[in-house]
Design a protein around this motif. Sequence first.
Motif, PDB file in Angstrom:
ATOM      1  N   PHE A  20     -12.787   6.934  -8.262  1.00  0.00           N
ATOM      2  CA  PHE A  20     -11.603   6.635  -8.124  1.00  0.00           C
ATOM      3  C   PHE A  20     -10.709   7.542  -9.074  1.00  0.00           C
ATOM      4  CE2 PHE A  20     -11.229   2.640  -5.370  1.00  0.00           C
ATOM      5  CZ  PHE A  20     -10.399   3.390  -4.482  1.00  0.00           C
ATOM      6  N   GLN A  22      -8.372   9.201  -9.210  1.00  0.00           N
ATOM      7  CA  GLN A  22      -6.960   9.377  -8.765  1.00  0.00           C
ATOM      8  C   GLN A  22      -6.121   8.247  -9.467  1.00  0.00           C
ATOM      9  OE1 GLN A  22      -9.448   9.196  -6.484  1.00  0.00           O
ATOM     10  NE2 GLN A  22      -9.357  11.251  -5.277  1.00  0.00           N
ATOM     11  N   PRO A  60       5.187  -0.795  -5.129  1.00  0.00           N
ATOM     12  CA  PRO A  60       3.608  -0.069  -5.171  1.00  0.00           C
ATOM     13  C   PRO A  60       2.856  -0.092  -6.061  1.00  0.00           C
ATOM     14  CG  PRO A  60       5.634   1.144  -3.819  1.00  0.00           C
ATOM     15  CD  PRO A  60       6.057  -0.067  -4.731  1.00  0.00           C
ATOM     16  N   THR A  87      -8.955  -4.101   5.111  1.00  0.00           N
ATOM     17  CA  THR A  87      -8.479  -4.252   6.215  1.00  0.00           C
ATOM     18  C   THR A  87      -6.994  -4.981   6.467  1.00  0.00           C
ATOM     19  OG1 THR A  87      -9.596  -6.370   6.500  1.00  0.00           O
ATOM     20  CG2 THR A  87     -11.007  -4.308   7.307  1.00  0.00           C
ATOM     21  N   ASN A  88      -6.814  -5.795   5.390  1.00  0.00           N
ATOM     22  CA  ASN A  88      -5.473  -6.405   5.431  1.00  0.00           C
ATOM     23  C   ASN A  88      -5.283  -6.765   3.998  1.00  0.00           C
ATOM     24  OD1 ASN A  88      -4.078  -9.465   5.322  1.00  0.00           O
ATOM     25  ND2 ASN A  88      -3.678  -8.348   7.174  1.00  0.00           N
ATOM     26  N   LEU A  89      -3.861  -6.530   3.552  1.00  0.00           N
ATOM     27  CA  LEU A  89      -3.501  -6.993   2.406  1.00  0.00           C
ATOM     28  C   LEU A  89      -2.039  -7.720   2.807  1.00  0.00           C
ATOM     29  CD1 LEU A  89      -4.163  -3.814   0.074  1.00  0.00           C
ATOM     30  CD2 LEU A  89      -4.855  -6.422  -0.176  1.00  0.00           C
TER      31      LEU A  89
ATOM     32  N   LEU B  51      -6.124  10.753  -2.329  1.00  0.00           N
ATOM     33  CA  LEU B  51      -7.062  10.316  -1.761  1.00  0.00           C
ATOM     34  C   LEU B  51      -7.796   9.178  -2.392  1.00  0.00           C
ATOM     35  CD1 LEU B  51      -8.429  14.184  -1.592  1.00  0.00           C
ATOM     36  CD2 LEU B  51      -7.672  12.792   0.271  1.00  0.00           C
ATOM     37  N   ARG B  52      -8.744   8.840  -1.655  1.00  0.00           N
ATOM     38  CA  ARG B  52      -9.631   7.662  -2.183  1.00  0.00           C
ATOM     39  C   ARG B  52     -11.213   7.974  -1.886  1.00  0.00           C
ATOM     40  NH1 ARG B  52     -10.996   2.382   0.295  1.00  0.00           N
ATOM     41  NH2 ARG B  52     -12.887   3.196   0.264  1.00  0.00           N
ATOM     42  N   GLY B  59      -5.053   3.212   0.533  1.00  0.00           N
ATOM     43  CA  GLY B  59      -4.125   2.339   0.749  1.00  0.00           C
ATOM     44  C   GLY B  59      -2.831   2.136   0.014  1.00  0.00           C
ATOM     45  N   PRO B  60      -2.974   2.345  -1.202  1.00  0.00           N
ATOM     46  CA  PRO B  60      -1.668   2.237  -1.964  1.00  0.00           C
ATOM     47  C   PRO B  60      -0.794   3.603  -1.518  1.00  0.00           C
ATOM     48  CG  PRO B  60      -3.354   1.785  -3.336  1.00  0.00           C
ATOM     49  CD  PRO B  60      -4.185   2.152  -2.113  1.00  0.00           C
ATOM     50  N   MET B  63       0.965   1.999   1.506  1.00  0.00           N
ATOM     51  CA  MET B  63       1.569   0.999   1.200  1.00  0.00           C
ATOM     52  C   MET B  63       3.012   1.480   0.510  1.00  0.00           C
ATOM     53  SD  MET B  63      -0.821  -1.841   0.048  1.00  0.00           S
ATOM     54  CE  MET B  63      -1.769  -1.284  -1.062  1.00  0.00           C
ATOM     55  N   ALA B  64       3.208   2.627  -0.353  1.00  0.00           N
ATOM     56  CA  ALA B  64       4.189   2.887  -0.819  1.00  0.00           C
ATOM     57  C   ALA B  64       5.273   3.779   0.212  1.00  0.00           C
ATOM     58  CB  ALA B  64       3.845   4.090  -2.036  1.00  0.00           C
ATOM     59  N   PHE B  91       0.178  -5.786   5.309  1.00  0.00           N
ATOM     60  CA  PHE B  91      -0.495  -4.743   5.833  1.00  0.00           C
ATOM     61  C   PHE B  91      -1.793  -4.809   6.964  1.00  0.00           C
ATOM     62  CE2 PHE B  91       1.939  -3.643   2.188  1.00  0.00           C
ATOM     63  CZ  PHE B  91       2.635  -2.320   2.647  1.00  0.00           C
ATOM     64  N   ASN B  92      -1.864  -4.171   7.975  1.00  0.00           N
ATOM     65  CA  ASN B  92      -3.329  -4.288   8.687  1.00  0.00           C
ATOM     66  C   ASN B  92      -3.608  -2.662   8.696  1.00  0.00           C
ATOM     67  OD1 ASN B  92      -4.055  -6.727   9.660  1.00  0.00           O
ATOM     68  ND2 ASN B  92      -1.940  -6.690  10.394  1.00  0.00           N
ATOM     69  N   PHE B  93      -5.030  -2.409   7.977  1.00  0.00           N
ATOM     70  CA  PHE B  93      -5.253  -0.941   7.989  1.00  0.00           C
ATOM     71  C   PHE B  93      -6.226  -0.894   8.955  1.00  0.00           C
ATOM     72  CE2 PHE B  93      -4.119  -2.316   3.632  1.00  0.00           C
ATOM     73  CZ  PHE B  93      -3.147  -1.197   3.368  1.00  0.00           C
ATOM     74  N   LYS B  96      -9.290   5.030   9.062  1.00  0.00           N
ATOM     75  CA  LYS B  96      -9.144   5.910   7.671  1.00  0.00           C
ATOM     76  C   LYS B  96      -8.218   7.083   8.111  1.00  0.00           C
ATOM     77  CE  LYS B  96     -13.434   3.953   6.001  1.00  0.00           C
ATOM     78  NZ  LYS B  96     -14.762   4.195   5.557  1.00  0.00           N
TER      79      LYS B  96
END
Lengths: 145, 145, 145, 145
Positions: A20, A22, A60, A87-89, B51-52, B59-60, B63-64, B91-93, B96
């Motif tokens: 990670f 990033q 964020p 999957t969920n937050l 990127l992750r 995800g972030p 989200m932002a 959030f539901n992800f 990808k």
Amino acid sequence: MPTEPVMSREAVIAYLDEVFPQIHHGGPGPVVESVGPLTASLRLPYHERHLRPGGTISGPAMMALADLALYAAILASLGPVALAVTTNLSFNFMRKPAPRDLIGEARLMKLGRQLAVGEVLIRSAGEPDLVCHATGTYAIPPRRN
Amino acid sequence: MPTEPVMSREAVIAYLDEVFPQIHHGGPGPVVESVGPLTASLRLPYHERHLRPGGTISGPAMMALADLALYAAILASLGPVALAVTTNLSFNFMRKPAPRDLIGEARLMKLGRQLAVGEVLIRSAGEPDLVCHATGTYAIPPRRN
Amino acid sequence: MPTEPVMSREAVIAYLDEVFPQIHHGGPGPVVESVGPLTASLRLPYHERHLRPGGTISGPAMMALADLALYAAILASLGPVALAVTTNLSFNFMRKPAPRDLIGEARLMKLGRQLAVGEVLIRSAGEPDLVCHATGTYAIPPRRN
Amino acid sequence: MPTEPVMSREAVIAYLDEVFPQIHHGGPGPVVESVGPLTASLRLPYHERHLRPGGTISGPAMMALADLALYAAILASLGPVALAVTTNLSFNFMRKPAPRDLIGEARLMKLGRQLAVGEVLIRSAGEPDLVCHATGTYAIPPRRN
């Protein structure tokens, strides 16, 4: 449920830095301060890129901290073999955090074979009141034995 | 409920650039592509800081994008006088997202005196499948008349 | 993703009546009005046991409707072999529903091998405004082939 | 934040029985076991109308328990003058509860002038593991002074 972490704080930090990079883009990112049985505590150092209008820390920034804190707790509990997928937050923002470090304390409420579920309590460093409460669910990929 | 936006796309962009310069920290941030009645559509240009592990968008970053898209929809509907505060985001992800631009389409389902509630559909640019679905609630400060 | 339901409306109703007799405890429960590709529409007939203080339909009545609507959409899409388990439900309550029938329209946004994710729009019968928006995630047990 | 409840357990029970007679429709509903500073603990007595396929307690029964537990904690903290309205509820279901009484422990994380935010931990009576974790937000109507 496992009662002791299988990765040390140092091992979690080294793994996150590797996969990670990033999280430190544009300034220092969250730092793992401790890991324990199904838990991880992270500190987000204050940086002006996390500000939002009004001079408080942005949503964020808190969301990224929460996601990483839960991921660190899962890593510490399962080891680096498993690439968990969020999957969920869900977030409740309760107070506007002052322009200071944030502390995110993650705790896994369930660590099953397919799903992990946890919560994160976020506070300004040194303050008792919650600024944000988060819950998250992660899919854990099948592991070969 | 109001049916036409009170701020144009250009006015929303100018306002966000003024109060949210952080969204472009470290690289280009989300861009408002259109606003409409209770809606806003934003594009997050691809950048490697999003990127992750595995080479997908993090995800972030999503989200932002979602938070800003809902904020833009509220701004367009109410004008710049109101500083809405996020109280809840969920959030539901679902998939990808490939390393490409993301499109976030926000729609307000309720715009009351005290609370606004909306959803955001996030897709990779040009793709039909949802990668993320978000819902958010914003507290709207009292307005003087 | 499958495009046509594998169970008819009648088959879904018969299955729910068999495995979920409790939904009609104390009065008529939700009725499946239609199923389609990844969708199901249910009606909750008005009954005074669903009222809350102020004479509006209670949150728990809407939550039960949403959960059953998503379950019906999964059933219709996968057939009765799969016993899906709710892992997450999130609700935004936007308006107080008058003491009338409620309509819940469920739509699956993802139907994967392990997880299904969907949303439900709840309105008072004949009214355009949403009274509640729900999202839900369901774990789908492994299927033998 | 207030540190002592302004209504006793008995007063909360009497108020709920008066305004929410529906919670006992078709069988005994949740019982307030204790109230404290920003907290309330409720028991849902086992009843077969709460069962779902497989013989476990249903999601809607847990959701109704969580909503009432948070409402009881708000009532105990603010008194009966305020009719709080649920605006958001989010649930993570972690284990299937056996056919026994459920205990829901609500704790308010924020009690502001306009919004209250809390969480509920649900367990089977006598068991340590969580079966469900819920968070909820309630709008508090303006109070005259």
